[in-house]
Scaffold this motif. Structure first.
Motif, PDB file in Angstrom:
ATOM      1  N   HIS A 183       0.820  -1.210   0.000  1.00 33.58           N
ATOM      2  CA  HIS A 183       0.000   0.000   0.000  1.00 33.58           C
ATOM      3  C   HIS A 183       0.861   1.269   0.000  1.00 33.58           C
ATOM      4  O   HIS A 183       0.505   2.266  -0.641  1.00 33.58           O
ATOM      5  CB  HIS A 183      -0.942  -0.008   1.200  1.00 33.58           C
ATOM      6  N   LEU A 184       1.979   1.236   0.710  1.00 33.98           N
ATOM      7  CA  LEU A 184       2.868   2.403   0.711  1.00 33.98           C
ATOM      8  C   LEU A 184       3.420   2.664  -0.685  1.00 33.98           C
ATOM      9  O   LEU A 184       3.472   3.822  -1.146  1.00 33.98           O
ATOM     10  CB  LEU A 184       4.006   2.190   1.717  1.00 33.98           C
ATOM     11  N   TYR A 185       3.834   1.609  -1.380  1.00 36.37           N
ATOM     12  CA  TYR A 185       4.314   1.791  -2.753  1.00 36.37           C
ATOM     13  C   TYR A 185       3.196   2.240  -3.685  1.00 36.37           C
ATOM     14  O   TYR A 185       3.426   3.007  -4.630  1.00 36.37           O
ATOM     15  CB  TYR A 185       4.953   0.504  -3.277  1.00 36.37           C
ATOM     16  N   SER A 186       1.971   1.776  -3.438  1.00 31.74           N
ATOM     17  CA  SER A 186       0.869   2.205  -4.304  1.00 31.74           C
ATOM     18  C   SER A 186       0.575   3.687  -4.121  1.00 31.74           C
ATOM     19  O   SER A 186       0.239   4.387  -5.083  1.00 31.74           O
ATOM     20  CB  SER A 186      -0.384   1.364  -4.032  1.00 31.74           C
ATOM     21  N   VAL A 187       0.732   4.193  -2.891  1.00 35.25           N
ATOM     22  CA  VAL A 187       0.569   5.641  -2.671  1.00 35.25           C
ATOM     23  C   VAL A 187       1.685   6.397  -3.390  1.00 35.25           C
ATOM     24  O   VAL A 187       1.440   7.415  -4.053  1.00 35.25           O
ATOM     25  CB  VAL A 187       0.567   5.961  -1.162  1.00 35.25           C
ATOM     26  N   ALA A 188       2.920   5.910  -3.269  1.00 37.30           N
ATOM     27  CA  ALA A 188       4.035   6.563  -3.969  1.00 37.30           C
ATOM     28  C   ALA A 188       3.789   6.569  -5.477  1.00 37.30           C
ATOM     29  O   ALA A 188       4.051   7.574  -6.159  1.00 37.30           O
ATOM     30  CB  ALA A 188       5.342   5.846  -3.644  1.00 37.30           C
ATOM     31  N   LEU A 189       3.270   5.470  -6.005  1.00 35.75           N
ATOM     32  CA  LEU A 189       2.979   5.399  -7.441  1.00 35.75           C
ATOM     33  C   LEU A 189       1.896   6.398  -7.835  1.00 35.75           C
ATOM     34  O   LEU A 189       1.967   6.995  -8.918  1.00 35.75           O
ATOM     35  CB  LEU A 189       2.533   3.989  -7.809  1.00 35.75           C
ATOM     36  N   SER A 190       0.905   6.583  -6.999  1.00 37.96           N
ATOM     37  CA  SER A 190      -0.152   7.547  -7.312  1.00 37.96           C
ATOM     38  C   SER A 190       0.396   8.960  -7.400  1.00 37.96           C
ATOM     39  O   SER A 190      -0.055   9.762  -8.211  1.00 37.96           O
ATOM     40  CB  SER A 190      -1.262   7.466  -6.253  1.00 37.96           C
ATOM     41  N   ILE A 191       1.380   9.268  -6.567  1.00 37.25           N
ATOM     42  CA  ILE A 191       2.033  10.581  -6.654  1.00 37.25           C
ATOM     43  C   ILE A 191       2.838  10.670  -7.948  1.00 37.25           C
ATOM     44  O   ILE A 191       2.795  11.681  -8.663  1.00 37.25           O
ATOM     45  CB  ILE A 191       2.944  10.803  -5.425  1.00 37.25           C
ATOM     46  N   VAL A 192       3.570   9.611  -8.258  1.00 36.76           N
ATOM     47  CA  VAL A 192       4.381   9.583  -9.478  1.00 36.76           C
ATOM     48  C   VAL A 192       3.502   9.702 -10.716  1.00 36.76           C
ATOM     49  O   VAL A 192       3.846  10.393 -11.688  1.00 36.76           O
ATOM     50  CB  VAL A 192       5.223   8.293  -9.518  1.00 36.76           C
ATOM     51  N   ASP A 193       2.341   9.028 -10.705  1.00 37.79           N
ATOM     52  CA  ASP A 193       1.455   9.030 -11.865  1.00 37.79           C
ATOM     53  C   ASP A 193       1.021  10.434 -12.267  1.00 37.79           C
ATOM     54  O   ASP A 193       0.706  10.688 -13.437  1.00 37.79           O
ATOM     55  CB  ASP A 193       0.209   8.184 -11.581  1.00 37.79           C
ATOM     56  N   ASP A 237      -3.188   2.914   7.163  1.00 35.73           N
ATOM     57  CA  ASP A 237      -4.647   3.068   7.151  1.00 35.73           C
ATOM     58  C   ASP A 237      -5.193   2.830   5.738  1.00 35.73           C
ATOM     59  O   ASP A 237      -4.899   3.577   4.808  1.00 35.73           O
ATOM     60  CB  ASP A 237      -4.993   4.479   7.645  1.00 35.73           C
ATOM     61  N   ASP A 238      -6.009   1.788   5.575  1.00 35.54           N
ATOM     62  CA  ASP A 238      -6.554   1.447   4.259  1.00 35.54           C
ATOM     63  C   ASP A 238      -7.417   2.563   3.680  1.00 35.54           C
ATOM     64  O   ASP A 238      -7.416   2.792   2.462  1.00 35.54           O
ATOM     65  CB  ASP A 238      -7.382   0.161   4.345  1.00 35.54           C
ATOM     66  N   GLU A 239      -8.164   3.242   4.525  1.00 38.11           N
ATOM     67  CA  GLU A 239      -9.038   4.317   4.016  1.00 38.11           C
ATOM     68  C   GLU A 239      -8.214   5.437   3.411  1.00 38.11           C
ATOM     69  O   GLU A 239      -8.576   6.004   2.369  1.00 38.11           O
ATOM     70  CB  GLU A 239      -9.930   4.842   5.143  1.00 38.11           C
ATOM     71  N   TRP A 240      -7.103   5.765   4.053  1.00 34.14           N
ATOM     72  CA  TRP A 240      -6.209   6.792   3.505  1.00 34.14           C
ATOM     73  C   TRP A 240      -5.626   6.333   2.171  1.00 34.14           C
ATOM     74  O   TRP A 240      -5.590   7.094   1.194  1.00 34.14           O
ATOM     75  CB  TRP A 240      -5.097   7.092   4.503  1.00 34.14           C
ATOM     76  N   VAL A 241      -5.195   5.082   2.107  1.00 33.38           N
ATOM     77  CA  VAL A 241      -4.640   4.542   0.866  1.00 33.38           C
ATOM     78  C   VAL A 241      -5.685   4.595  -0.248  1.00 33.38           C
ATOM     79  O   VAL A 241      -5.394   5.026  -1.376  1.00 33.38           O
ATOM     80  CB  VAL A 241      -4.143   3.098   1.077  1.00 33.38           C
ATOM     81  N   ASN A 242      -6.898   4.169   0.045  1.00 35.08           N
ATOM     82  CA  ASN A 242      -7.950   4.172  -0.973  1.00 35.08           C
ATOM     83  C   ASN A 242      -8.259   5.583  -1.465  1.00 35.08           C
ATOM     84  O   ASN A 242      -8.510   5.806  -2.652  1.00 35.08           O
ATOM     85  CB  ASN A 242      -9.224   3.541  -0.414  1.00 35.08           C
ATOM     86  N   GLN A 243      -8.223   6.542  -0.541  1.00 37.68           N
ATOM     87  CA  GLN A 243      -8.498   7.931  -0.911  1.00 37.68           C
ATOM     88  C   GLN A 243      -7.419   8.479  -1.836  1.00 37.68           C
ATOM     89  O   GLN A 243      -7.714   9.139  -2.843  1.00 37.68           O
ATOM     90  CB  GLN A 243      -8.600   8.786   0.350  1.00 37.68           C
ATOM     91  N   VAL A 244      -6.166   8.200  -1.519  1.00 35.34           N
ATOM     92  CA  VAL A 244      -5.058   8.751  -2.313  1.00 35.34           C
ATOM     93  C   VAL A 244      -4.943   8.046  -3.659  1.00 35.34           C
ATOM     94  O   VAL A 244      -4.700   8.681  -4.688  1.00 35.34           O
ATOM     95  CB  VAL A 244      -3.730   8.640  -1.532  1.00 35.34           C
ATOM     96  N   THR A 245      -5.106   6.737  -3.667  1.00 35.04           N
ATOM     97  CA  THR A 245      -4.863   5.949  -4.887  1.00 35.04           C
ATOM     98  C   THR A 245      -6.121   5.721  -5.713  1.00 35.04           C
ATOM     99  O   THR A 245      -6.020   5.230  -6.842  1.00 35.04           O
ATOM    100  CB  THR A 245      -4.286   4.566  -4.526  1.00 35.04           C
ATOM    101  N   GLU A 246      -7.279   6.042  -5.149  1.00 35.49           N
ATOM    102  CA  GLU A 246      -8.566   5.730  -5.786  1.00 35.49           C
ATOM    103  C   GLU A 246      -8.648   4.232  -6.119  1.00 35.49           C
ATOM    104  O   GLU A 246      -9.239   3.841  -7.126  1.00 35.49           O
ATOM    105  CB  GLU A 246      -8.776   6.578  -7.041  1.00 35.49           C
ATOM    106  N   ARG A 247      -8.020   3.414  -5.292  1.00 39.97           N
ATOM    107  CA  ARG A 247      -8.040   1.950  -5.372  1.00 39.97           C
ATOM    108  C   ARG A 247      -7.442   1.420  -6.683  1.00 39.97           C
ATOM    109  O   ARG A 247      -7.657   0.255  -7.046  1.00 39.97           O
ATOM    110  CB  ARG A 247      -9.477   1.409  -5.194  1.00 39.97           C
ATOM    111  N   ARG A 248      -6.660   2.230  -7.363  1.00 35.41           N
ATOM    112  CA  ARG A 248      -6.166   1.831  -8.680  1.00 35.41           C
ATOM    113  C   ARG A 248      -5.323   0.569  -8.633  1.00 35.41           C
ATOM    114  O   ARG A 248      -5.391  -0.274  -9.535  1.00 35.41           O
ATOM    115  CB  ARG A 248      -5.357   2.972  -9.285  1.00 35.41           C
ATOM    116  N   TYR A 249      -4.493   0.446  -7.605  1.00 34.15           N
ATOM    117  CA  TYR A 249      -3.557  -0.682  -7.556  1.00 34.15           C
ATOM    118  C   TYR A 249      -4.018  -1.807  -6.638  1.00 34.15           C
ATOM    119  O   TYR A 249      -3.328  -2.814  -6.507  1.00 34.15           O
ATOM    120  CB  TYR A 249      -2.176  -0.182  -7.114  1.00 34.15           C
TER     121      TYR A 249
END
Length: 465
Positions: A183-193, A237-249
């Motif tokens: 999940h941490l890498y998925s958040v980083a990827l969402s920023i990179v995207d 926190d899964d809710e934070w991850v889902n909010q940032v990534t929009e569940r993309r990954y």
């Protein structure tokens, strides 16, 4: 107790002493280089710094910012002497002063948090170090916006911490560390995207890391277990991850789909680069390099299907990889296809390197195979060594069209009579999956490979939990 971006262990934040579990202060990063790194030896610097701190406190202002700076410098010197207990106490005092001056979640804390983690690790106090590493990320997440690229190093650092914690089997449920790292890498990827420059620089590496974590989660069954998803030991926190990534990954928490999506994204990125240079009429080495990269991405995707026993899909994708190079010269084809690759390929420590197929030296432990190359046909010379320092087995085997080792024979070993070592290494080789060798566009059986497997007894690295 769960915060906006991380669930924190209350024992890290709430202690009988004021702020005692949080460490100090990055305020020295704004000082001149000469002031930041005291050039004196610890034996001389420590008494001088103690006197300086006593003088500042004696002036009546016990919260003066210079006290935090001097205490941090003193802690650094004390740490160098090996007195980690005193260093931690000094850092706790310094952080208290720093937070009074700069705020609860200021980035001035970062250097000292990292120093305190180092001292706890030196004392083998894993739990304390883990809590501070968690809080270190929390400070970054509170100090920066969710989409701030400056947050990426903190995301990656905490993800790597969790991966290492899993590998060392630390904590009550080690497998949940993989979920948090993913999940941490998925958040980083969402920023990179969201940033074209960062996408070009970092996206492929992060996608590959996601695929690797998906593979580890598939091996452990981490996402199949309710306790791993919702346990109190989860920190991100899964809710934070889902909010940032929009569940993309997230891909329905299915590790096969998670890795497949990541690898498909890499294929698409490399195909786009190759199409751009070909449309521009670029030829030669520049074009060949992109063509090889694109083909390797397709092979990684085919490997993924093979790892999950989707053999028909794997063979179809392998054939499409061959089709990308079928009109190229034979040397380029051999460069890509005529080599042994342990799967998954992005688990780099297990690769025997990219030399042509015949003889290589490989490393093995009780649950895995890995390796590094040796000069072809050098096995006899290595085996002939009269004074081996590490037990080893020399095995001959074939690789079938599905990447499995078959017809395994032991040619030589040291010690000769260690039946248990023989059994474990044969089992590890048979359990490993290798990329099929392609000849003339078809997966082919490759015969009579000879590998030397040095063997070191370690705890089981089968990555099952």
């Amino acid at each position: 107790m769960c915060f906006r971006s991380i669930c924190a262990n209350p024992s890290v934040l709430l202690t009988p002493k004021p702020f005692s579990a949080v460490a100090l202060a990055m305020s020295l990063i704004w000082l001149p280089a000469g002031a930041m790194a005291d050039s004196n030896e610890p034996a001389q610097a420590i008494p001088e710094l103690r006197e300086s701190i006593e003088a500042l406190q004696g002036s009546g202002d016990t919260w003066h910012p210079d006290i935090a700076e001097s205490t941090l410098s003193l802690a650094r010197h004390v740490q160098e002497t090996g007195d980690h207990v005193e260093a931690i106490a000094l850092l706790e005092r310094a952080v208290h002063v720093s937070r009074v001056n700069h705020g609860l979640f200021s980035l001035q804390q970062v250097d000292a948090l990292e120093m305190q983690i180092q001292s706890h690790l030196a004392l083998e106090q894993w739990s304390e170090a883990d809590g501070l590493q968690q809080y270190l990320f929390y400070v970054h997440s509170r100090a920066m916006a969710d989409n701030d690229p400056a947050l990426i190093p903190a995301l990656e650092a905490y993800a790597q911490w969790n991966i290492q914690a899993f590998r060392r089997r630390l904590g009550e449920v080690p497998a949940i560390r993989l979920i948090d790292a993913f999940h941490l890498y998925s958040v980083a990827l969402s920023i990179v995207d969201a940033d074209p420059v960062l996408t070009e620089q970092s996206r492929e590496m992060m996608l590959e890391r996601l695929a690797y974590l998906a593979w580890l989660m598939a091996r452990t069954g981490a996402q199949d277990r309710q306790q791993a998803q919702y346990t109190n030991f989860r920190m991100v926190d899964d809710e934070w991850v889902n909010q940032v990534t929009e569940r993309r990954y997230r891909r329905y928490n299915n590790p096969f789909l998670q890795g497949e999506y990541a690898l498909e994204q890499i294929v698409a990125m490399r195909a786009s680069r190759l199409a751009a240079v070909e449309s521009a009429g670029v030829t030669g080495e520049a074009r060949d390099r992109l063509l090889v990269a694109h083909t390797n991405a397709i092979l990684d995707l085919a490997d993924w299907y093979l790892l999950f026993e989707r053999r028909n899909a794997a063979l179809d994708v392998y054939e499409s990889a061959w089709a990308t190079l079928q009109d190229e010269d034979e040397a380029l084809q051999r460069r890509v296809f005529d080599r042994i690759v342990m799967l998954p390929r992005f688990e780099t420590v297990r690769q025997p390197t990219g030399d042509p197929v015949p003889t290589r030296e490989m490393q093995a432990t009780a649950g895995s195979i890995s390796g590094s190359s040796v000069v072809p046909d050098s096995t006899a010379q290595v085996v002939a060594d009269d004074s081996p320092t590490v037990p080893y087995v020399v095995m001959e085997f074939d690789i079938n069209q599905y990447g499995r080792a078959v017809n395994v024979d032991i040619l030589e070993s040291w010690p000769e009579d260690d039946v248990g070592m023989h059994r474990r290494l044969i089992g590890a080789l048979r359990d490993s999956r290798m990329r099929p060798i392609f000849r003339d566009g078809s997966a082919s059986r490759v015969r009579d490979l000879v590998y030397r497997f040095p063997y070191e007894i370690e705890r089981d690295e089968s990555e099952t939990q």
